[in-house]
Design an enzyme around this catalytic site. Structure first.
Site, PDB file in Angstrom:
ATOM      1  N   HIS A 217     -27.243  80.583  65.088  1.00 39.30           N
ATOM      2  CA  HIS A 217     -27.328  81.849  64.765  1.00 39.30           C
ATOM      3  C   HIS A 217     -28.135  82.507  65.855  1.00 39.30           C
ATOM      4  O   HIS A 217     -29.972  82.005  64.995  1.00 39.30           O
ATOM      5  CB  HIS A 217     -27.471  81.958  63.351  1.00 39.30           C
TER       6      HIS A 217
ATOM      7  N   HIS B 129     -25.864  92.609  63.042  1.00 41.91           N
ATOM      8  CA  HIS B 129     -26.856  91.793  62.666  1.00 41.91           C
ATOM      9  C   HIS B 129     -26.985  90.415  63.717  1.00 41.91           C
ATOM     10  O   HIS B 129     -28.157  90.287  64.257  1.00 41.91           O
ATOM     11  CB  HIS B 129     -25.764  90.894  61.599  1.00 41.91           C
TER      12      HIS B 129
ATOM     13  N   CYS C  74     -28.992  80.620  56.178  1.00 44.47           N
ATOM     14  CA  CYS C  74     -27.208  80.230  56.679  1.00 44.47           C
ATOM     15  C   CYS C  74     -26.881  79.237  56.586  1.00 44.47           C
ATOM     16  O   CYS C  74     -25.870  78.859  57.285  1.00 44.47           O
ATOM     17  CB  CYS C  74     -27.803  80.467  58.437  1.00 44.47           C
TER      18      CYS C  74
ATOM     19  N   HIS D 116     -29.959  87.034  66.606  1.00 43.97           N
ATOM     20  CA  HIS D 116     -30.053  88.004  66.047  1.00 43.97           C
ATOM     21  C   HIS D 116     -30.143  88.989  67.483  1.00 43.97           C
ATOM     22  O   HIS D 116     -31.204  90.194  67.567  1.00 43.97           O
ATOM     23  CB  HIS D 116     -31.782  88.700  65.078  1.00 43.97           C
TER      24      HIS D 116
ATOM     25  N   GLU E  97     -18.595  87.738  84.936  1.00 43.20           N
ATOM     26  CA  GLU E  97     -18.676  86.366  85.864  1.00 43.20           C
ATOM     27  C   GLU E  97     -19.447  85.198  84.817  1.00 43.20           C
ATOM     28  O   GLU E  97     -18.638  83.952  84.552  1.00 43.20           O
ATOM     29  CB  GLU E  97     -20.018  85.299  86.486  1.00 43.20           C
TER      30      GLU E  97
HETATM   31 ZN    ZN Z   1     -28.976  86.256  60.036  1.00 45.52          ZN
END
Ligand code: ZN
Length: 211
Positions: A106, A193, A88, A108, A134
């Site tokens: 990040h 993903h 990443c 999943h 909301e």
């Molecule tokens: Zn990922």
């Protein structure tokens, strides 16, 4: 006495990035955001980037597992020998360099994955749109200096969706293109993903991710 590289991650301060990434990922795990070694978090701290490693159980990480990169030169100042740097990393870097972010998360998240599939099935594959809920009231209207308060209940939140690639690092170009094309966005969804979410600091990135 600790070496310079070791001293980058040795701190008793719970707010120190090396400690905070571990604490955050423990909590994110309970949401199902970083299960199965997936997902990750990076914090920009002065001239350094702190990045969780790849392929480890994110809820069990220790501060000494953190990679530390010099922001300007993109060279590692600390690179644990027994661990792999996060795939990443170039994606986190895009949020830091293109959006001046202080933290990028990040996940999943199953919710994020499902919403990308729902958008695809509905025929509007490249953006997730939602209003009259909301949770969007915590999302800023506009990014950074252009921010004008938060979205209202009747406003529409739009989050771009990019297609997944076989290897995480290959998302870099399309993620960067989405960030450029959507100057107000704090997040990009990745179909099948998960999601990347960023903010000016840890509190904002975490809050937006929860929203
Ligand atoms: Zn990922």
């Amino acid at each position: 006495m600790a070496s310079d590289a070791e001293s980058l991650v040795l701190s008793h301060d719970p707010q120190h990035p090396a400690n905070l990434i571990c604490t955050l990922c423990q909590k994110f795990y309970t949401h199902g955001w970083v299960t199965g070694t997936g997902g990750g978090t990076s914090i920009r701290h002065d001239s350094h980037l702190y990045i969780a490693p790849s392929g480890v159980q994110k809820e069990l990480m220790q501060p000494t597992d953190m990679f530390v990169m010099d922001y300007a030169s993109k060279t590692y100042l600390r690179r644990p020998a027994n661990l792999k740097p996060s795939a990443c990393t170039p994606l986190f870097y895009a949020a830091f360099s293109l959006r001046n972010a202080g933290c990028c998360i990040h996940t999943h998240s199953i919710s994020a994955v499902l919403v990308t599939l729902l958008c695809e099935a509905s025929g509007q594959a490249d953006v997730f749109e939602i209003e009259q809920i909301e949770q969007i009231k915590g999302v800023p209207r506009g990014y950074g200096e252009t921010r004008k308060g938060n979205l209202g209940y009747y406003d529409r939140l739009r989050i771009p969706i990019i297609e997944n690639t076989a290897h995480e690092e290959d998302l870099k170009d399309t993620l960067e293109a989405a960030i450029e094309a959507w100057p107000d966005t704090y997040a990009v969804l990745v179909r099948r993903h998960g999601i990347y979410v960023w903010g000016k600091d840890v509190a904002q990135a975490k809050t937006l991710c929860e929203r």
